[in-house]
Design a protein around this motif. Structure first.
Motif, PDB file in Angstrom:
ATOM      1  N   LEU A  85       0.805  -1.215   0.000  1.00 23.08           N
ATOM      2  CA  LEU A  85       0.000   0.000   0.000  1.00 23.08           C
ATOM      3  C   LEU A  85       0.840   1.268   0.000  1.00 23.08           C
ATOM      4  N   HIS A  86       2.134   1.150   0.328  1.00 23.99           N
ATOM      5  CA  HIS A  86       3.048   2.309   0.311  1.00 23.99           C
ATOM      6  C   HIS A  86       4.338   1.912  -0.405  1.00 23.99           C
ATOM      7  N   PRO A  87       4.270   1.650  -1.720  1.00 28.10           N
ATOM      8  CA  PRO A  87       5.429   1.080  -2.429  1.00 28.10           C
ATOM      9  C   PRO A  87       6.622   2.015  -2.553  1.00 28.10           C
ATOM     10  N   THR A  88       6.456   3.309  -2.260  1.00 31.63           N
ATOM     11  CA  THR A  88       7.582   4.231  -2.366  1.00 31.63           C
ATOM     12  C   THR A  88       8.051   4.735  -0.997  1.00 31.63           C
ATOM     13  N   ARG A  89       7.483   4.217   0.083  1.00 28.27           N
ATOM     14  CA  ARG A  89       7.875   4.652   1.432  1.00 28.27           C
ATOM     15  C   ARG A  89       9.346   4.284   1.676  1.00 28.27           C
ATOM     16  N   LEU A  90      10.097   5.224   2.263  1.00 24.63           N
ATOM     17  CA  LEU A  90      11.525   5.001   2.457  1.00 24.63           C
ATOM     18  C   LEU A  90      11.813   3.825   3.381  1.00 24.63           C
ATOM     19  N   SER A  91      10.996   3.621   4.390  1.00 25.99           N
ATOM     20  CA  SER A  91      11.213   2.518   5.314  1.00 25.99           C
ATOM     21  C   SER A  91       9.874   1.918   5.727  1.00 25.99           C
ATOM     22  N   HIS A  92       9.866   0.591   5.814  1.00 27.66           N
ATOM     23  CA  HIS A  92       8.676  -0.119   6.285  1.00 27.66           C
ATOM     24  C   HIS A  92       8.893  -0.677   7.694  1.00 27.66           C
ATOM     25  N   ALA A  93       9.985  -0.286   8.327  1.00 29.13           N
ATOM     26  CA  ALA A  93      10.268  -0.776   9.671  1.00 29.13           C
ATOM     27  C   ALA A  93       9.323  -0.143  10.682  1.00 29.13           C
ATOM     28  N   LEU A  94       9.064  -0.858  11.769  1.00 25.96           N
ATOM     29  CA  LEU A  94       8.265  -0.293  12.844  1.00 25.96           C
ATOM     30  C   LEU A  94       9.057   0.823  13.530  1.00 25.96           C
ATOM     31  N   PRO A  95       8.414   1.901  13.951  1.00 25.57           N
ATOM     32  CA  PRO A  95       9.128   2.981  14.643  1.00 25.57           C
ATOM     33  C   PRO A  95       9.652   2.496  15.992  1.00 25.57           C
ATOM     34  N   LYS A  96      10.783   3.042  16.388  1.00 22.72           N
ATOM     35  CA  LYS A  96      11.411   2.633  17.660  1.00 22.72           C
ATOM     36  C   LYS A  96      11.688   3.865  18.518  1.00 22.72           C
ATOM     37  N   GLU A  97      10.663   4.667  18.774  1.00 26.22           N
ATOM     38  CA  GLU A  97      10.882   5.906  19.521  1.00 26.22           C
ATOM     39  C   GLU A  97      11.369   5.647  20.941  1.00 26.22           C
ATOM     40  N   GLU A  98      10.997   4.482  21.501  1.00 28.31           N
ATOM     41  CA  GLU A  98      11.354   4.231  22.898  1.00 28.31           C
ATOM     42  C   GLU A  98      12.821   3.876  23.077  1.00 28.31           C
ATOM     43  N   LYS A  99      13.531   3.572  21.974  1.00 26.35           N
ATOM     44  CA  LYS A  99      14.942   3.193  22.079  1.00 26.35           C
ATOM     45  C   LYS A  99      15.803   4.446  22.222  1.00 26.35           C
ATOM     46  N   THR A 100      16.506   4.564  23.340  1.00 27.32           N
ATOM     47  CA  THR A 100      17.344   5.738  23.587  1.00 27.32           C
ATOM     48  C   THR A 100      18.727   5.591  22.985  1.00 27.32           C
ATOM     49  N   SER A 101      19.119   4.360  22.624  1.00 31.69           N
ATOM     50  CA  SER A 101      20.419   4.118  21.986  1.00 31.69           C
ATOM     51  C   SER A 101      20.314   2.820  21.200  1.00 31.69           C
ATOM     52  N   PRO A 102      21.252   2.585  20.262  1.00 35.05           N
ATOM     53  CA  PRO A 102      21.217   1.335  19.495  1.00 35.05           C
ATOM     54  C   PRO A 102      21.319   0.091  20.372  1.00 35.05           C
ATOM     55  N   ASP A 103      21.893   0.242  21.575  1.00 37.80           N
ATOM     56  CA  ASP A 103      22.060  -0.908  22.465  1.00 37.80           C
ATOM     57  C   ASP A 103      20.823  -1.206  23.301  1.00 37.80           C
ATOM     58  N   THR A 104      19.854  -0.290  23.290  1.00 34.13           N
ATOM     59  CA  THR A 104      18.627  -0.525  24.049  1.00 34.13           C
ATOM     60  C   THR A 104      17.875  -1.712  23.448  1.00 34.13           C
ATOM     61  N   PRO A 105      17.553  -2.731  24.244  1.00 27.77           N
ATOM     62  CA  PRO A 105      16.854  -3.898  23.680  1.00 27.77           C
ATOM     63  C   PRO A 105      15.452  -3.546  23.196  1.00 27.77           C
ATOM     64  N   ASN A 106      15.020  -4.259  22.182  1.00 26.27           N
ATOM     65  CA  ASN A 106      13.658  -4.082  21.690  1.00 26.27           C
ATOM     66  C   ASN A 106      12.660  -4.638  22.703  1.00 26.27           C
ATOM     67  N   ASP A 107      11.494  -4.051  22.733  1.00 26.61           N
ATOM     68  CA  ASP A 107      10.415  -4.520  23.597  1.00 26.61           C
ATOM     69  C   ASP A 107       9.399  -5.235  22.711  1.00 26.61           C
ATOM     70  N   PRO A 108       9.320  -6.568  22.754  1.00 26.62           N
ATOM     71  CA  PRO A 108       8.423  -7.287  21.836  1.00 26.62           C
ATOM     72  C   PRO A 108       6.942  -6.988  22.065  1.00 26.62           C
ATOM     73  N   VAL A 109       6.559  -6.668  23.299  1.00 27.22           N
ATOM     74  CA  VAL A 109       5.156  -6.313  23.536  1.00 27.22           C
ATOM     75  C   VAL A 109       4.842  -4.978  22.867  1.00 27.22           C
ATOM     76  N   ALA A 110       5.765  -4.004  23.014  1.00 26.33           N
ATOM     77  CA  ALA A 110       5.574  -2.705  22.366  1.00 26.33           C
ATOM     78  C   ALA A 110       5.515  -2.865  20.858  1.00 26.33           C
ATOM     79  N   ASP A 111       6.380  -3.749  20.309  1.00 33.18           N
ATOM     80  CA  ASP A 111       6.380  -3.957  18.861  1.00 33.18           C
ATOM     81  C   ASP A 111       5.111  -4.668  18.396  1.00 33.18           C
ATOM     82  N   ALA A 112       4.576  -5.569  19.203  1.00 30.10           N
ATOM     83  CA  ALA A 112       3.309  -6.220  18.851  1.00 30.10           C
ATOM     84  C   ALA A 112       2.184  -5.190  18.816  1.00 30.10           C
ATOM     85  N   LYS A 113       2.204  -4.242  19.751  1.00 29.52           N
ATOM     86  CA  LYS A 113       1.195  -3.180  19.756  1.00 29.52           C
ATOM     87  C   LYS A 113       1.349  -2.286  18.530  1.00 29.52           C
ATOM     88  N   LYS A 114       2.594  -1.999  18.159  1.00 24.94           N
ATOM     89  CA  LYS A 114       2.830  -1.170  16.965  1.00 24.94           C
ATOM     90  C   LYS A 114       2.350  -1.897  15.709  1.00 24.94           C
TER      91      LYS A 114
END
Length: 305
Positions: A85-114
């Motif tokens: 539905l968005h074939p020209t969108r630069l990124s299809h990744a889920l947003p990661k606003e809660e990550k304060t640094s690259p080393d911050t682990p992902n939160d799978p519950v937050a990603d499931a909600k996203k």
């Protein structure tokens, strides 16, 4: 529309491949956080669809036991739906606003909600689109492995088609429906039947780009990397003149003189000593022929380039 969906995300160790944590959102908003897929049994038993972002490539191997014990679960990938539905969108990744640094682990519950929120947004977008366009996508991708689950979920919400489609997939019939819907927007001689049979997903990406009027933007990097054939299909649909004067698209959309008037504002090409050098070069380029253009000073090389 989401009362039969189980949204899931797996956090996996990059080197060992071991599951660190699984997060899930159940059909009634229940939250699961744990390591074992077996802990999801009650939520899975109450669900008909398992949805994740990039679930085919990332999550499925880690929840195979869940699928084995719940054969009713059909798979939906929100990444594929986003790309469609968005074939020209630069990124299809889920947003990661809660990550304060690259080393911050992902939160799978937050990603499931996203994933849940994104799926709702994309489904509503499709629901608001042209009814005939919705039917075309269902015809084209309804039996595709990556979209079979989604269209099984979405089919009850599809508008009634103007013509009853065949009970079994018919590439020729589907190709005719595409040609009718996109009349004047793609080449009338494009091998649509072959694309429907051999690369329906890449064709769908191209048609979505045309439908959205985003021809000046490139495909998203994800589509370029994962489905490079989409560029070839798009070139055939829109950038390769068929030479048929009755083709509603090529006769206008790929005509050199019309392009000159539309994009440069000139009424005609420049001639030199009565020779239409500019027009010959432009038409040769549009037809995909190799050419070497040697013009005198003032012959109009820059415009051709």
């Amino acid at each position: 529309m989401q009362n039969s969906l189980l949204f899931i995300d797996c956090e996996v160790h990059a080197k060992s491949g071991k599951v660190i944590e699984i997060g899930a959102i159940g059909p009634a908003g229940q939250v699961y956080r744990g390591i074992s897929p077996g802990g999801l049994a009650s939520l899975a038993g109450a669900s008909s669809f398992l949805c994740g972002h990039n679930i085919f490539a990332h999550d499925l191997p880690h929840v195979q036991t869940l699928l084995d014990s719940n054969p009713q679960l059909q798979i939906i990938d929100s990444l594929l739906l986003s790309a469609l539905l968005h074939p020209t969108r630069l990124s299809h990744a889920l947003p990661k606003e809660e990550k304060t640094s690259p080393d911050t682990p992902n939160d799978p519950v937050a990603d499931a909600k996203k994933c849940q929120a994104l799926f709702g947004e994309l489904t509503c977008q499709l629901f608001a689109s042209d009814p005939d366009w919705q039917q075309l996508l269902s015809l084209l991708l309804g039996s595709h492995a990556g979209f079979q689950g989604f269209f099984s979920y979405y089919r009850p919400f599809l508008p009634t088609p103007p013509q009853t489609p065949p009970q079994t997939p018919d590439p020729e019939w589907t190709a005719k429906q595409i040609q009718q819907y996109f009349h004047g927007r793609l080449c009338g001689q494009a091998p649509l039947k072959a694309y429907v049979q051999n690369c329906p997903l890449e064709l769908a990406f191209c048609l979505s780009k045309i439908e959205a009027g985003q021809m000046d933007a490139p495909f998203s990097p994800w589509i370029q990397n994962a489905h490079p054939q989409a560029e070839t299909v798009l070139h055939s649909l829109r950038l390769q003149p068929c030479g048929d004067r009755s083709c509603a698209y090529c006769h206008k959309g790929l005509d050199a003189l019309r392009g000159l008037q539309k994009f440069f504002g000139f009424p005609s090409f420049r001639s030199y000593d009565g020779e239409p050098l500019q027009e010959r070069a432009a038409r040769a380029a549009l037809e995909g022929r190799s050419l070497l253009a040697i013009f005198p000073t003032g012959g109009g090389k820059s415009l051709c380039y």
